[in-house]
Design a protein around this motif. Structure first.
Motif, PDB file in Angstrom:
ATOM      1  N   ALA A   1      11.566  15.107   3.087  1.00  0.00           N
ATOM      2  CA  ALA A   1      11.110  15.961   1.982  1.00  0.00           C
ATOM      3  C   ALA A   1      10.259  17.101   2.527  1.00  0.00           C
ATOM      4  O   ALA A   1      10.372  18.243   2.083  1.00  0.00           O
ATOM      5  CB  ALA A   1      10.317  15.139   0.970  1.00  0.00           C
ATOM      6  N   LEU A   2       9.427  16.787   3.529  1.00  0.00           N
ATOM      7  CA  LEU A   2       8.573  17.827   4.083  1.00  0.00           C
ATOM      8  C   LEU A   2       9.412  18.884   4.820  1.00  0.00           C
ATOM      9  O   LEU A   2       9.144  20.080   4.727  1.00  0.00           O
ATOM     10  CB  LEU A   2       7.533  17.208   5.021  1.00  0.00           C
ATOM     11  CG  LEU A   2       6.454  18.184   5.477  1.00  0.00           C
ATOM     12  CD1 LEU A   2       5.095  17.525   5.483  1.00  0.00           C
ATOM     13  CD2 LEU A   2       6.764  18.748   6.849  1.00  0.00           C
ATOM     14  N   LEU A   3      10.447  18.436   5.530  1.00  0.00           N
ATOM     15  CA  LEU A   3      11.306  19.406   6.232  1.00  0.00           C
ATOM     16  C   LEU A   3      12.076  20.266   5.240  1.00  0.00           C
ATOM     17  O   LEU A   3      12.315  21.447   5.483  1.00  0.00           O
ATOM     18  CB  LEU A   3      12.289  18.681   7.157  1.00  0.00           C
ATOM     19  CG  LEU A   3      11.739  18.263   8.516  1.00  0.00           C
ATOM     20  CD1 LEU A   3      12.844  17.646   9.350  1.00  0.00           C
ATOM     21  CD2 LEU A   3      11.158  19.456   9.250  1.00  0.00           C
ATOM     22  N   ALA A   4      12.466  19.673   4.113  1.00  0.00           N
ATOM     23  CA  ALA A   4      13.153  20.453   3.078  1.00  0.00           C
ATOM     24  C   ALA A   4      12.202  21.519   2.540  1.00  0.00           C
ATOM     25  O   ALA A   4      12.592  22.671   2.335  1.00  0.00           O
ATOM     26  CB  ALA A   4      13.641  19.539   1.953  1.00  0.00           C
ATOM     27  N   ALA A   5      10.929  21.124   2.344  1.00  0.00           N
ATOM     28  CA  ALA A   5       9.930  22.086   1.867  1.00  0.00           C
ATOM     29  C   ALA A   5       9.720  23.187   2.902  1.00  0.00           C
ATOM     30  O   ALA A   5       9.637  24.372   2.573  1.00  0.00           O
ATOM     31  CB  ALA A   5       8.608  21.375   1.573  1.00  0.00           C
ATOM     32  N   LEU A   6       9.683  22.791   4.173  1.00  0.00           N
ATOM     33  CA  LEU A   6       9.496  23.778   5.240  1.00  0.00           C
ATOM     34  C   LEU A   6      10.675  24.763   5.269  1.00  0.00           C
ATOM     35  O   LEU A   6      10.483  25.972   5.440  1.00  0.00           O
ATOM     36  CB  LEU A   6       9.368  23.075   6.596  1.00  0.00           C
ATOM     37  CG  LEU A   6       9.214  23.986   7.813  1.00  0.00           C
ATOM     38  CD1 LEU A   6       7.943  24.824   7.734  1.00  0.00           C
ATOM     39  CD2 LEU A   6       9.228  23.176   9.118  1.00  0.00           C
ATOM     40  N   ALA A   7      11.890  24.228   5.073  1.00  0.00           N
ATOM     41  CA  ALA A   7      13.066  25.102   5.049  1.00  0.00           C
ATOM     42  C   ALA A   7      12.941  26.130   3.934  1.00  0.00           C
ATOM     43  O   ALA A   7      13.198  27.320   4.138  1.00  0.00           O
ATOM     44  CB  ALA A   7      14.334  24.266   4.870  1.00  0.00           C
ATOM     45  N   ASP A   8      12.514  25.688   2.751  1.00  0.00           N
ATOM     46  CA  ASP A   8      12.340  26.617   1.628  1.00  0.00           C
ATOM     47  C   ASP A   8      11.316  27.697   1.967  1.00  0.00           C
ATOM     48  O   ASP A   8      11.518  28.869   1.670  1.00  0.00           O
ATOM     49  CB  ASP A   8      11.861  25.856   0.380  1.00  0.00           C
ATOM     50  CG  ASP A   8      13.003  25.090  -0.282  1.00  0.00           C
ATOM     51  OD1 ASP A   8      14.168  25.436  -0.019  1.00  0.00           O
ATOM     52  OD2 ASP A   8      12.713  24.148  -1.042  1.00  0.00           O
TER      53      ASP A   8
ATOM     54  N   ASP B   1       0.848  -1.191   0.000  1.00  0.00           N
ATOM     55  CA  ASP B   1       0.000   0.000   0.000  1.00  0.00           C
ATOM     56  C   ASP B   1       0.884   1.242   0.000  1.00  0.00           C
ATOM     57  O   ASP B   1       1.958   1.242   0.596  1.00  0.00           O
ATOM     58  CB  ASP B   1      -0.885   0.037   1.250  1.00  0.00           C
ATOM     59  CG  ASP B   1      -1.967  -1.022   1.184  1.00  0.00           C
ATOM     60  OD1 ASP B   1      -2.401  -1.478   2.256  1.00  0.00           O
ATOM     61  OD2 ASP B   1      -2.362  -1.410   0.068  1.00  0.00           O
ATOM     62  N   ALA B   2       0.423   2.264  -0.672  1.00  0.00           N
ATOM     63  CA  ALA B   2       1.176   3.517  -0.669  1.00  0.00           C
ATOM     64  C   ALA B   2       1.263   4.035   0.765  1.00  0.00           C
ATOM     65  O   ALA B   2       0.292   3.963   1.518  1.00  0.00           O
ATOM     66  CB  ALA B   2       0.475   4.542  -1.549  1.00  0.00           C
ATOM     67  N   ALA B   3       2.446   4.530   1.132  1.00  0.00           N
ATOM     68  CA  ALA B   3       2.606   5.074   2.481  1.00  0.00           C
ATOM     69  C   ALA B   3       1.706   6.292   2.627  1.00  0.00           C
ATOM     70  O   ALA B   3       1.542   7.052   1.686  1.00  0.00           O
ATOM     71  CB  ALA B   3       4.062   5.475   2.698  1.00  0.00           C
ATOM     72  N   PRO B   4       1.099   6.468   3.808  1.00  0.00           N
ATOM     73  CA  PRO B   4       0.276   7.673   3.968  1.00  0.00           C
ATOM     74  C   PRO B   4       1.165   8.905   3.898  1.00  0.00           C
ATOM     75  O   PRO B   4       2.336   8.851   4.241  1.00  0.00           O
ATOM     76  CB  PRO B   4      -0.321   7.509   5.366  1.00  0.00           C
ATOM     77  CG  PRO B   4       0.536   6.513   6.059  1.00  0.00           C
ATOM     78  CD  PRO B   4       1.162   5.647   4.999  1.00  0.00           C
ATOM     79  N   LEU B   5       0.606   9.994   3.425  1.00  0.00           N
ATOM     80  CA  LEU B   5       1.370  11.237   3.400  1.00  0.00           C
ATOM     81  C   LEU B   5       1.815  11.573   4.818  1.00  0.00           C
ATOM     82  O   LEU B   5       1.077  11.319   5.770  1.00  0.00           O
ATOM     83  CB  LEU B   5       0.497  12.376   2.882  1.00  0.00           C
ATOM     84  CG  LEU B   5       0.171  12.342   1.395  1.00  0.00           C
ATOM     85  CD1 LEU B   5      -0.852  13.413   1.070  1.00  0.00           C
ATOM     86  CD2 LEU B   5       1.426  12.557   0.577  1.00  0.00           C
ATOM     87  N   PRO B   6       3.012  12.122   4.994  1.00  0.00           N
ATOM     88  CA  PRO B   6       3.460  12.450   6.348  1.00  0.00           C
ATOM     89  C   PRO B   6       2.609  13.538   7.009  1.00  0.00           C
ATOM     90  O   PRO B   6       2.615  13.663   8.208  1.00  0.00           O
ATOM     91  CB  PRO B   6       4.903  12.908   6.158  1.00  0.00           C
ATOM     92  CG  PRO B   6       5.040  13.220   4.719  1.00  0.00           C
ATOM     93  CD  PRO B   6       4.027  12.405   3.981  1.00  0.00           C
ATOM     94  N   LEU B   7       1.886  14.322   6.215  1.00  0.00           N
ATOM     95  CA  LEU B   7       0.993  15.330   6.801  1.00  0.00           C
ATOM     96  C   LEU B   7      -0.419  15.111   6.273  1.00  0.00           C
ATOM     97  O   LEU B   7      -0.669  15.191   5.083  1.00  0.00           O
ATOM     98  CB  LEU B   7       1.455  16.753   6.455  1.00  0.00           C
ATOM     99  CG  LEU B   7       0.545  17.880   6.950  1.00  0.00           C
ATOM    100  CD1 LEU B   7       0.450  17.906   8.465  1.00  0.00           C
ATOM    101  CD2 LEU B   7       1.016  19.231   6.430  1.00  0.00           C
TER     102      LEU B   7
END
Lengths: 102, 144
Positions: free
Chosen positions: B112-119, B3-9
């Motif tokens: 990936a989410l933390l990288a997006a948050l940094a941006d 199953d696809a992993a749930p989105l982290p958020l």
């Protein structure tokens, strides 16, 4: 205190405690900002800093542990992820040449 | 195929109108949310408070990213984050925090989410948009 010439920096290690927070953010940003320089940016727990690290970057609160694990390796510490002058200076020194005193 | 992993958020892990009595209360609310979405077991919340006492997770731009210690990874069930906005602000050791991104991670699912948050945080306009978001959709769009 240790110092290293920017041209001798090949591997920069961002050391963290849990690898969950700001060190991850910093590593992704440094990787982006230093892409053109060929410096490899790694991200490891503070007690697993690799032997071939040329420079370690970590939060001020982890500095003592980083020094114990990697004695003699120049260490740059940051306090706040966004706009920390220590990080800005480091990036500019690596890009433009000079000595990293840390 | 797994199953696809749930989105982290997930949208249900975003709360945009919270109030907190102080830093520890805000962290506890983040922990409760991570618990509610099944990302952690209860002891993780205490480790978030412990970590904050040793090193602040304030990252600038009115944002803090509370998370647990390395040891508490055993209390993480899956990588996930939550977003809690405090429109009235929370005193965070002298800094004013308007938004918390609570993190639970044992793998790399949150990177990936933390990288997006940094941006987002490095761009003052986007940081303000995130801090002042009143729609869950806005938060999801900025971070995913």
């Amino acid at each position: 205190m240790a110092a290293i010439e920017s041209k001798d920096i090949h591997k920069l290690v961002v050391a963290c405690d849990a690898g969950m927070g700001s060190s991850v953010m910093l590593a992704t940003q440094l990787r982006k900002q230093l892409k053109s320089t060929g410096v490899a940016v790694e991200h490891t727990p503070v007690n697993e800093i690799p032997k071939d690290a040329d420079l370690v970057v970590c939060h001020t609160g982890l500095a003592a542990r980083a020094r114990a694990v990697a004695p003699g390796v120049p260490l740059v510490t940051f306090q706040i992820f966004i706009g920390d002058p220590a990080v800005t200076k480091l990036v500019s020194t690596i890009k433009n040449g000079g000595t990293v005193d840390a | 195929m797994p199953d696809a992993a749930p989105l982290p958020l997930e949208p249900r892990a975003v709360v945009l109108d919270a109030r907190a009595a102080g830093r520890d209360d805000a962290i506890r609310q983040c922990g409760e949310l991570l618990l509610a979405v099944g990302a952690i077991t209860e002891p993780y919340i205490a480790s978030m408070l412990e970590r904050e006492r040793s090193i602040s997770t304030y990252v600038g731009e009115g944002v803090a990213i509370p998370h647990g210690t390395a040891k508490a990874k055993q209390d993480v069930l899956r990588d996930a984050v939550c977003v809690v906005r405090f429109p009235e602000g929370v005193d965070w050791d002298g800094e004013r925090v308007g938004l918390c991104v609570g993190i639970a991670a044992k793998g790399n699912g949150h990177v990936a989410l933390l990288a997006a948050l940094a941006d987002v945080l490095l761009d003052p306009d986007r940081a303000r948009n995130l801090r002042e978001a009143t729609e869950v959709e806005t938060v999801m769009k900025e971070l995913l």
